[in-house]
Motif scaffolding. Structure first.
Motif, mmCIF file in Angstrom:
data_model
loop_
_atom_site.group_PDB
_atom_site.id
_atom_site.type_symbol
_atom_site.label_atom_id
_atom_site.label_comp_id
_atom_site.label_asym_id
_atom_site.label_seq_id
_atom_site.Cartn_x
_atom_site.Cartn_y
_atom_site.Cartn_z
ATOM 1 N N ILE A 215 0.845 -1.199 0.000
ATOM 2 C CA ILE A 215 0.000 0.000 0.000
ATOM 3 C C ILE A 215 0.882 1.252 0.000
ATOM 4 C CG2 ILE A 215 -0.196 0.138 2.512
ATOM 5 C CD1 ILE A 215 -3.052 0.793 0.013
ATOM 6 N N GLN A 216 0.438 2.283 -0.715
ATOM 7 C CA GLN A 216 1.206 3.522 -0.839
ATOM 8 C C GLN A 216 0.309 4.736 -0.567
ATOM 9 O OE1 GLN A 216 4.916 3.752 -2.113
ATOM 10 N NE2 GLN A 216 4.367 2.093 -0.723
ATOM 11 N N PRO A 217 0.904 5.916 -0.421
ATOM 12 C CA PRO A 217 0.079 7.111 -0.216
ATOM 13 C C PRO A 217 -0.877 7.340 -1.382
ATOM 14 C CG PRO A 217 2.387 7.577 0.299
ATOM 15 C CD PRO A 217 2.352 6.221 -0.340
ATOM 16 N N PHE A 218 -2.081 7.785 -1.070
ATOM 17 C CA PHE A 218 -3.082 8.066 -2.100
ATOM 18 C C PHE A 218 -2.516 9.112 -3.050
ATOM 19 C CE2 PHE A 218 -6.787 10.106 -3.925
ATOM 20 C CZ PHE A 218 -7.641 9.039 -4.170
ATOM 21 N N GLY A 219 -2.682 8.875 -4.340
ATOM 22 C CA GLY A 219 -2.151 9.776 -5.351
ATOM 23 C C GLY A 219 -1.407 8.985 -6.405
ATOM 24 N N TRP A 220 -0.351 9.559 -6.948
ATOM 25 C CA TRP A 220 0.369 8.902 -8.034
ATOM 26 C C TRP A 220 0.988 7.585 -7.596
ATOM 27 C CZ3 TRP A 220 5.745 8.189 -7.943
ATOM 28 C CH2 TRP A 220 6.448 8.885 -6.950
ATOM 29 N N MET A 221 1.403 7.488 -6.333
ATOM 30 C CA MET A 221 2.026 6.244 -5.873
ATOM 31 C C MET A 221 1.016 5.103 -5.819
ATOM 32 S SD MET A 221 4.600 7.485 -2.856
ATOM 33 C CE MET A 221 5.928 8.637 -3.175
ATOM 34 N N GLU A 222 -0.052 5.307 -5.059
ATOM 35 C CA GLU A 222 -1.057 4.245 -4.965
ATOM 36 C C GLU A 222 -1.799 4.058 -6.278
ATOM 37 O OE1 GLU A 222 -3.415 1.157 -3.443
ATOM 38 O OE2 GLU A 222 -1.430 1.939 -2.959
ATOM 39 N N GLY A 223 -1.964 5.132 -7.037
ATOM 40 C CA GLY A 223 -2.641 5.014 -8.326
ATOM 41 C C GLY A 223 -1.938 4.062 -9.266
ATOM 42 N N ALA A 224 -0.587 4.115 -9.295
ATOM 43 C CA ALA A 224 0.171 3.205 -10.148
ATOM 44 C C ALA A 224 -0.030 1.762 -9.719
ATOM 45 C CB ALA A 224 1.656 3.571 -10.120
ATOM 46 N N LEU A 225 -0.154 1.538 -8.413
ATOM 47 C CA LEU A 225 -0.381 0.177 -7.913
ATOM 48 C C LEU A 225 -1.806 -0.282 -8.168
ATOM 49 C CD1 LEU A 225 1.928 0.699 -4.976
ATOM 50 C CD2 LEU A 225 1.831 -1.530 -6.077
ATOM 51 N N LEU A 226 -2.776 0.601 -7.973
ATOM 52 C CA LEU A 226 -4.159 0.223 -8.265
ATOM 53 C C LEU A 226 -4.323 -0.169 -9.727
ATOM 54 C CD1 LEU A 226 -6.058 2.976 -6.252
ATOM 55 C CD2 LEU A 226 -6.178 0.510 -5.815
ATOM 56 N N ASP A 227 -3.722 0.602 -10.634
ATOM 57 C CA ASP A 227 -3.796 0.237 -12.053
ATOM 58 C C ASP A 227 -3.165 -1.122 -12.295
ATOM 59 O OD1 ASP A 227 -5.103 2.538 -12.808
ATOM 60 O OD2 ASP A 227 -3.311 3.574 -13.533
ATOM 61 N N GLY A 228 -2.003 -1.357 -11.674
ATOM 62 C CA GLY A 228 -1.301 -2.612 -11.900
ATOM 63 C C GLY A 228 -2.038 -3.815 -11.335
ATOM 64 N N GLU A 257 -17.185 8.580 1.668
ATOM 65 C CA GLU A 257 -16.077 9.450 2.047
ATOM 66 C C GLU A 257 -14.765 9.007 1.396
ATOM 67 O OE1 GLU A 257 -16.622 12.147 4.473
ATOM 68 O OE2 GLU A 257 -18.620 11.588 3.762
ATOM 69 N N LEU A 258 -13.919 9.985 1.086
ATOM 70 C CA LEU A 258 -12.544 9.744 0.649
ATOM 71 C C LEU A 258 -11.641 10.207 1.782
ATOM 72 C CD1 LEU A 258 -10.312 9.154 -1.482
ATOM 73 C CD2 LEU A 258 -10.606 11.515 -2.272
ATOM 74 N N ILE A 259 -10.899 9.273 2.368
ATOM 75 C CA ILE A 259 -10.101 9.569 3.553
ATOM 76 C C ILE A 259 -8.633 9.301 3.243
ATOM 77 C CG2 ILE A 259 -9.741 9.084 6.008
ATOM 78 C CD1 ILE A 259 -12.519 10.210 5.362
ATOM 79 N N TYR A 260 -7.806 10.333 3.294
ATOM 80 C CA TYR A 260 -6.381 10.135 3.057
ATOM 81 C C TYR A 260 -5.579 11.329 3.555
ATOM 82 C CZ TYR A 260 -6.296 13.292 -1.065
ATOM 83 O OH TYR A 260 -6.363 14.373 -1.908
ATOM 84 N N GLU A 261 -4.249 11.162 3.572
ATOM 85 C CA GLU A 261 -3.336 12.234 3.938
ATOM 86 C C GLU A 261 -2.608 12.721 2.685
ATOM 87 O OE1 GLU A 261 -4.643 9.893 6.914
ATOM 88 O OE2 GLU A 261 -3.088 9.107 5.562
ATOM 89 N N ASP A 262 -2.292 14.017 2.647
ATOM 90 C CA ASP A 262 -1.576 14.533 1.498
ATOM 91 C C ASP A 262 -0.101 14.133 1.583
ATOM 92 O OD1 ASP A 262 -0.167 16.280 3.185
ATOM 93 O OD2 ASP A 262 -1.185 18.080 2.475
ATOM 94 N N PRO A 263 0.727 14.498 0.604
ATOM 95 C CA PRO A 263 2.128 14.050 0.618
ATOM 96 C C PRO A 263 2.944 14.510 1.821
ATOM 97 C CG PRO A 263 1.510 14.750 -1.582
ATOM 98 C CD PRO A 263 0.389 15.144 -0.686
ATOM 99 N N VAL A 272 -9.209 17.080 -3.366
ATOM 100 C CA VAL A 272 -8.052 16.741 -4.194
ATOM 101 C C VAL A 272 -7.045 17.862 -3.991
ATOM 102 C CG1 VAL A 272 -7.214 16.241 -6.519
ATOM 103 C CG2 VAL A 272 -9.539 15.577 -5.849
ATOM 104 N N CYS A 273 -5.871 17.536 -3.474
ATOM 105 C CA CYS A 273 -4.953 18.605 -3.093
ATOM 106 C C CYS A 273 -3.904 18.900 -4.164
ATOM 107 C CB CYS A 273 -4.281 18.302 -1.756
ATOM 108 S SG CYS A 273 -3.138 16.920 -1.778
ATOM 109 N N GLY A 274 -3.876 18.166 -5.285
ATOM 110 C CA GLY A 274 -2.910 18.441 -6.341
ATOM 111 C C GLY A 274 -3.122 17.519 -7.517
ATOM 112 N N ILE A 275 -2.501 17.859 -8.664
ATOM 113 C CA ILE A 275 -2.740 17.049 -9.865
ATOM 114 C C ILE A 275 -2.206 15.633 -9.702
ATOM 115 C CG2 ILE A 275 -2.747 19.076 -11.360
ATOM 116 C CD1 ILE A 275 -0.015 18.118 -12.433
ATOM 117 N N GLU A 276 -1.169 15.435 -8.874
ATOM 118 C CA GLU A 276 -0.624 14.089 -8.717
ATOM 119 C C GLU A 276 -1.532 13.206 -7.875
ATOM 120 O OE1 GLU A 276 3.422 14.267 -7.429
ATOM 121 O OE2 GLU A 276 4.057 15.496 -9.125
ATOM 122 N N ASP A 277 -2.473 13.830 -7.156
ATOM 123 C CA ASP A 277 -3.407 13.059 -6.339
ATOM 124 C C ASP A 277 -4.605 12.563 -7.136
ATOM 125 O OD1 ASP A 277 -1.901 13.337 -4.064
ATOM 126 O OD2 ASP A 277 -2.954 15.112 -3.354
#
Length: 522
Positions: A215-228, A257-263, A272-277
């Motif tokens: 599991i990774q932080p919500f955003g580009w990191m976790e997004g790449a894993l969710l896609d994979g 609800e969407l629950i997460y921490e920013d970078p 949504v706190c940024g385009i990478e999220d």
């Protein structure tokens, strides 16, 4: 020449079978075993009030270097399983934005066992020390002391979970636990010893991907894993991968609800706190197309589209046009636009690729990571090339039937030619293509190869793109740890170290590898 063509034909026929075999086989011998720490005695340095540890998982404080205090980890298990590959691992629970070095030593010993470098580390960053069997046995008996020698700001590691305190419990796979237990912190992220003999590293990789170990932080990191994980689950029909995908999603989506921490570890719930999220919204839309958070993403994209001036039409943070946005904005925007049959969103998505081509590609075909009001930086950085290329091919693949993407398809072929010129003999790419002194980056290499393989599978690129991607898959094998983690990845791009030869275990590369494997299976 005829024999060469015959050899290439045989490769194209045989390799798909080889890839399938490697992905689905399981080790017939010993598996890697995790021994989770049972308890921790740590100084009283609480998490800052304005920050948050993900998922309320246990964490332990590490005192500032000026304090000199140590955190003492102890184990209940006293028997060390067979195996000569032994690692002590720790994982960050709070974002780090400075240099940060931890010293690890046995109680009563002045000489350290080693150091864990968590410089500028994001949450879930794993650090490890190589141990001898003798050292590991002493750790099980005496525990270890962790002292920070560099760094002053509040810092926490993920801590022990009492459910993983015995040898029997801590060696279990998180992917095989019941659904009610699956969201407990994985042993892999707790302080632990990993012990392994000879393992099937690709089988171990698959087990890591079947649960929430990576599991990774919500955003580009976790997004790449969710896609994979999604892609791999769809092509292999592996229900454990599909269950793992749902478990990952369930950590961040709680009902509506969407629950997460920013970078920076600040709570960022329901925004949504940024385009990478915005990358994970592609995955959310696949399984929850009406989830309320998708409108948050759409509103964010519309609000951050530049109406005039530099990068007009580009969805940006501030004045910076980035390669990341091709993957984190263009692709999910295209997916959601097609899903909703919304021509406006589709047109906005197409703009993201075309504007980035104009602003990030130079006269000799190089691809820059950033363009800030005309000032470009980080040319041919492997992971930056990934974001540009992967967003492009995925966006083309998601475009509704009848959409004119001829120019984008031509650009994808051009990028293919560009990256193939820089592919190394082992099938991988250097961190910065143009610097011979740079070592390879497994995360960027996996992403570039995923782009090639997806492009070939979708008919965007010729078959030689697939053959190059197969070379990468084989090259990545050398960098899998005994328990299937992908090592030798460039760290998160938050300091000049991302342009150095420092390398880390970086699970984002595992998500990109999963996208590669899935595309090779098609």
């Amino acid at each position: 020449m005829r024999s060469l063509k015959w050899a290439m034909l045989m490769v194209s026929v045989l390799v798909p079978f080889i890839v399938t075999l490697n992905m689905t086989s399981h080790a017939s011998g010993a598996e890697a075993v995790y021994l989770g720490a049972a308890s921790a005695q740590s100084p009283a340095f609480p998490v800052p009030n304005d920050k948050r540890i993900p998922f309320a998982w246990p964490s332990i404080a590490i005192a500032p270097a000026s304090d000199g205090g140590s955190t003492h980890l102890q184990w209940l298990a006293k028997e060390l399983p067979p195996g000569e590959t032994i690692r002590l691992r720790l994982a960050t629970a709070l974002d780090s934005r400075q240099k940060l070095l931890l010293e690890v030593r046995l109680p009563g010993e002045s000489e350290p066992l080693g150091h864990c470098d968590f410089n500028y580390a994001p949450v879930f960053q794993i650090g490890e020390l190589t141990l001898t069997r003798g050292q590991a046995k002493r750790i099980l008996e005496e525990g270890v002391l962790i002292t920070r020698t560099v760094g002053e700001v509040p810092f926490h590691l993920f801590g022990p979970d009492s459910r993983s305190s015995s040898l029997e419990d801590s060696s279990k796979r998180t992917s095989t636990t019941s659904s009610s237990e699956r969201k407990a912190i994985p042993v892999l992220l707790q302080p632990h010893l990993m012990v392994a003999g000879e393992t099937d590293r690709w089988a171990e990789y698959m087990e890591r991907m079947e649960g929430i170990d990576t599991i990774q932080p919500f955003g580009w990191m976790e997004g790449a894993l969710l896609d994979g994980v999604w892609d791999l689950g769809q092509v292999t029909k592996n229900e454990k991968l599909n269950e793992g995908f749902s478990s990952r999603m369930g950590l961040y989506l709680r009902g509506d609800e969407l629950i997460y921490e920013d970078p920076k570890s600040f709570p960022s719930d329901n925004r949504v706190c940024g385009i990478e999220d915005s990358l994970p919204f592609a995955a959310i839309a696949r399984v929850h197309p009406e989830h309320s958070s998708i409108q948050l993403a759409i509103d964010f994209w519309k609000d951050h589209r530049r109406e005039s001036g530099f990068a007009e039409g580009c969805i940006v943070d501030g004045g910076m046009c980035s390669a990341e946005g091709a993957y984190t904005v263009g692709y999910p925007l295209m997916h959601i636009g097609a899903l909703r049959n919304d021509p406006q969103l589709v047109a906005m998505a197409l703009d993201q690729f075309r504007i980035r081509q104009k602003l990030l590609v130079d006269d000799d075909g190089g691809i820059w990571l950033r363009n800030s009001n005309g000032r470009r930086s980080m040319k041919n950085w492997a992971r930056g090339v990934t974001w540009y290329f992967l967003g492009l091919v995925r966006g083309i693949a998601e475009a509704p039937e009848g959409t004119d993407t001829r120019d984008l398809r031509s650009e994808a072929v051009r990028v293919m030619e560009h990256v193939l010129r820089h592919q190394q003999d082992n099938g991988l790419w250097r961190n910065l293509f143009d610097l011979p002194e740079q070592t390879v980056d497994t995360s960027g290499s996996a992403g570039i190869a995923a782009s090639l393989a997806i492009g070939a599978a979708e008919g965007i690129l010729p078959d030689r793109a697939r053959l190059a991607a197969i070379r990468t898959k084989e090259g990545l094998s050398a960098y899998l740890t005994a328990d299937g983690l992908l090592a030798h990845g460039t760290p998160s791009n938050r300091s000049p170290e991302a342009q150095s030869n420092r390398r880390v275990i970086f699970p984002v590369g595992m998500g990109l590898t999963a996208q590669l494997l899935a595309a090779l299976e098609k």
